[in-house]
Design a protein around this motif. Sequence first.
Motif, PDB file in Angstrom:
ATOM      1  N   HIS A  15       0.828  -1.207   0.000  1.00 28.11           N
ATOM      2  CA  HIS A  15       0.000   0.000   0.000  1.00 28.11           C
ATOM      3  C   HIS A  15       0.862   1.256   0.000  1.00 28.11           C
ATOM      4  O   HIS A  15       0.493   2.273  -0.608  1.00 28.11           O
ATOM      5  CB  HIS A  15      -0.942   0.007   1.207  1.00 28.11           C
ATOM      6  CG  HIS A  15      -2.150   0.870   0.983  1.00 28.11           C
ATOM      7  ND1 HIS A  15      -3.335   0.380   0.486  1.00 28.11           N
ATOM      8  CD2 HIS A  15      -2.343   2.211   1.157  1.00 28.11           C
ATOM      9  CE1 HIS A  15      -4.208   1.374   0.368  1.00 28.11           C
ATOM     10  NE2 HIS A  15      -3.635   2.488   0.773  1.00 28.11           N
ATOM     11  N   LEU A  18       1.675   2.966  -3.351  1.00 30.37           N
ATOM     12  CA  LEU A  18       0.730   3.847  -4.044  1.00 30.37           C
ATOM     13  C   LEU A  18       1.167   5.309  -3.977  1.00 30.37           C
ATOM     14  O   LEU A  18       0.823   6.112  -4.827  1.00 30.37           O
ATOM     15  CB  LEU A  18      -0.665   3.698  -3.432  1.00 30.37           C
ATOM     16  CG  LEU A  18      -1.487   2.504  -3.892  1.00 30.37           C
ATOM     17  CD1 LEU A  18      -2.696   2.301  -2.986  1.00 30.37           C
ATOM     18  CD2 LEU A  18      -1.939   2.682  -5.340  1.00 30.37           C
ATOM     19  N   PHE A  22      -2.260   8.937  -1.108  1.00 28.64           N
ATOM     20  CA  PHE A  22      -3.313   7.990  -0.748  1.00 28.64           C
ATOM     21  C   PHE A  22      -3.465   7.823   0.760  1.00 28.64           C
ATOM     22  O   PHE A  22      -4.368   7.131   1.210  1.00 28.64           O
ATOM     23  CB  PHE A  22      -3.020   6.622  -1.375  1.00 28.64           C
ATOM     24  CG  PHE A  22      -3.232   6.589  -2.857  1.00 28.64           C
ATOM     25  CD1 PHE A  22      -4.387   6.055  -3.399  1.00 28.64           C
ATOM     26  CD2 PHE A  22      -2.278   7.115  -3.723  1.00 28.64           C
ATOM     27  CE1 PHE A  22      -4.591   6.034  -4.764  1.00 28.64           C
ATOM     28  CE2 PHE A  22      -2.473   7.093  -5.092  1.00 28.64           C
ATOM     29  CZ  PHE A  22      -3.630   6.556  -5.615  1.00 28.64           C
ATOM     30  N   TYR A  79     -10.084   8.522   1.965  1.00 24.80           N
ATOM     31  CA  TYR A  79     -11.222   8.121   1.144  1.00 24.80           C
ATOM     32  C   TYR A  79     -12.368   9.082   1.401  1.00 24.80           C
ATOM     33  O   TYR A  79     -12.350   9.850   2.366  1.00 24.80           O
ATOM     34  CB  TYR A  79     -11.661   6.675   1.433  1.00 24.80           C
ATOM     35  CG  TYR A  79     -11.803   6.321   2.897  1.00 24.80           C
ATOM     36  CD1 TYR A  79     -12.985   6.566   3.590  1.00 24.80           C
ATOM     37  CD2 TYR A  79     -10.745   5.736   3.594  1.00 24.80           C
ATOM     38  CE1 TYR A  79     -13.115   6.242   4.912  1.00 24.80           C
ATOM     39  CE2 TYR A  79     -10.862   5.403   4.933  1.00 24.80           C
ATOM     40  CZ  TYR A  79     -12.042   5.657   5.599  1.00 24.80           C
ATOM     41  OH  TYR A  79     -12.166   5.338   6.927  1.00 24.80           O
ATOM     42  N   ILE A 188      -9.299  -1.328   0.591  1.00 23.39           N
ATOM     43  CA  ILE A 188      -9.597  -0.465  -0.562  1.00 23.39           C
ATOM     44  C   ILE A 188     -11.098  -0.449  -0.761  1.00 23.39           C
ATOM     45  O   ILE A 188     -11.715  -1.432  -1.171  1.00 23.39           O
ATOM     46  CB  ILE A 188      -8.851  -0.945  -1.818  1.00 23.39           C
ATOM     47  CG1 ILE A 188      -7.342  -0.812  -1.580  1.00 23.39           C
ATOM     48  CG2 ILE A 188      -9.281  -0.127  -3.034  1.00 23.39           C
ATOM     49  CD1 ILE A 188      -6.495  -1.289  -2.726  1.00 23.39           C
ATOM     50  N   THR A 192     -12.636   4.906  -1.649  1.00 20.71           N
ATOM     51  CA  THR A 192     -11.268   5.247  -2.031  1.00 20.71           C
ATOM     52  C   THR A 192     -11.239   5.746  -3.472  1.00 20.71           C
ATOM     53  O   THR A 192     -10.537   6.709  -3.802  1.00 20.71           O
ATOM     54  CB  THR A 192     -10.362   4.015  -1.871  1.00 20.71           C
ATOM     55  OG1 THR A 192     -10.592   3.393  -0.612  1.00 20.71           O
ATOM     56  CG2 THR A 192      -8.895   4.404  -1.960  1.00 20.71           C
ATOM     57  N   LEU A 208      -4.754   3.266  -8.817  1.00 24.58           N
ATOM     58  CA  LEU A 208      -5.505   2.479  -7.834  1.00 24.58           C
ATOM     59  C   LEU A 208      -6.165   1.266  -8.488  1.00 24.58           C
ATOM     60  O   LEU A 208      -6.171   0.169  -7.911  1.00 24.58           O
ATOM     61  CB  LEU A 208      -6.561   3.354  -7.158  1.00 24.58           C
ATOM     62  CG  LEU A 208      -7.356   2.691  -6.034  1.00 24.58           C
ATOM     63  CD1 LEU A 208      -6.441   2.227  -4.905  1.00 24.58           C
ATOM     64  CD2 LEU A 208      -8.421   3.649  -5.490  1.00 24.58           C
ATOM     65  N   HIS A 211      -3.329  -1.188  -9.171  1.00 28.43           N
ATOM     66  CA  HIS A 211      -2.878  -1.743  -7.894  1.00 28.43           C
ATOM     67  C   HIS A 211      -3.869  -2.814  -7.408  1.00 28.43           C
ATOM     68  O   HIS A 211      -3.456  -3.900  -6.960  1.00 28.43           O
ATOM     69  CB  HIS A 211      -2.773  -0.614  -6.867  1.00 28.43           C
ATOM     70  CG  HIS A 211      -2.504  -1.065  -5.468  1.00 28.43           C
ATOM     71  ND1 HIS A 211      -1.242  -1.156  -4.937  1.00 28.43           N
ATOM     72  CD2 HIS A 211      -3.356  -1.445  -4.473  1.00 28.43           C
ATOM     73  CE1 HIS A 211      -1.309  -1.580  -3.689  1.00 28.43           C
ATOM     74  NE2 HIS A 211      -2.581  -1.755  -3.380  1.00 28.43           N
ATOM     75  N   SER A 212      -5.148  -2.521  -7.507  1.00 30.21           N
ATOM     76  CA  SER A 212      -6.167  -3.468  -7.043  1.00 30.21           C
ATOM     77  C   SER A 212      -6.143  -4.753  -7.867  1.00 30.21           C
ATOM     78  O   SER A 212      -6.287  -5.856  -7.319  1.00 30.21           O
ATOM     79  CB  SER A 212      -7.558  -2.823  -7.116  1.00 30.21           C
ATOM     80  OG  SER A 212      -7.627  -1.664  -6.304  1.00 30.21           O
TER      81      SER A 212
END
Length: 479
Positions: A15, A18, A22, A79, A188, A192, A208, A211-212
Amino acid sequence: MAEPDAAGFLPARHHADLGDAFFDVVEPADFPKHVLRWRNDRWARRVGLGNLTESEWIAHFGRFEPLPGSLARPLALRYHGHQFRSYNPQLGDGRGFLFAQLRDPVDGRLLDLGTKGSGETPWSRGADGRLTLKGGVREVLATELLEARGVNTSKSFSLIETGENLFRGDEPSPTRSSVLVRLSHSHIRIGTFQRLAYLGDQDGLRRLVDHSIRHYMPDAWSEDEGARTLAFFERACANVARMGAEWTAAGFVHGVINTDNVTVTGESFDYGPYRFLPVYDPKFVAAYFDPVGLYAFGRQPGALRWNLCRLAECLIPFASPARLELAVNGFDGLFAGALARATLDRLALEHGEPAADLDFVSALYGFMASSGVPFERFFFDWRGGPESERRAGESPAAGLYAGVDFAPVRAGLLGRRPTGAANLSHPYFGGNPCTLLIEEIEALWAPIAEADDWSPWRAKLEEIATAAEAFGTLIPGRS
């Protein structure tokens, strides 16, 4: 201080990759005392943290000394979100943070250790950043019973009483304080993505999404941005539909299905106001501050679908709006299929033709709604279908099973073969179903509040563990 189990603890820090847009690096609260009240030894052993002594455990999960190789400092995540359908751009981790990441040595999943009640952050909005002990006690109960009933839920990893007096408007004050650590697959949230869309940060959104996919849905990867974004969204829809179906089959009412409380991995988490149903009731509401029943039991699927629509809006710059809409429109079908599977799994019955399974499950919940049979009693009585016909005939609810309204449900139960998971020889099925109604939770809290007597609470957790063992949902820790 002893290191975590070198053979099993697999630290991570993805994380942080990122970037600091974030999250905010924060400091944990300095609590006046630390009394360990709950330690999830089963999951601690599984992830290579079971060898920690009590003092080492408190150092990591009460004082938040970093775990070797993981995050160097806690991260309060940023978020936004819709709260009861009203957009709030002032959200973020206000009383928690991401403390560490690690890999599950059994299945390789990326896991988070996140906190609740660990102190103030830039997103506290004037609140104290603390968690009441009662809130922590309730969350441990919720996660343990949901896991036992087959729901993909966060795990209550640690609960430490922290020695402060807190003032709250919804329980007698001053009240005792605690800090909870959760073990989760992801933090997440839909919110977010909403924050980045609100800020017009398309580069952040791309990062994002990718990344997810890399860390939670690697099979969705494609070099084509539109294709992988759509695949990501389709998997998020399936994950969230499955979660909602598991809630229904477990008789669970979350209470606050805001977009900041729904993750793209579809893992249930964040248990403030919640309830387990006494009987099947679509209008049953968990939160006292939900007077119109927006998140009532029967409206939970619609609430989850609405939240996914908000996620789709964030992804329009990167994928076809028509294809995103098509994916959302498929949610009801995904939910229905997932509910049939979750219900049959709870009954330990084999799956059949999808249409027949859907018809059976519809008749089953229709009977539960009209008859008023206690929710968990039904699943207890009829686990294994034909193998439990005699047991069900001796149940306190046997009279409800004798009427003409039950006939189609009986035919469906007796016409399906039990799975090997029925496990009816387990002593659990010789007693009564394990329940957790609001009256029981209050009765478990009273001796803690009045006499610091934790024995009824611990006995309940043992009862839940016994049920999980009988259901085959007790995930073994690594030896």
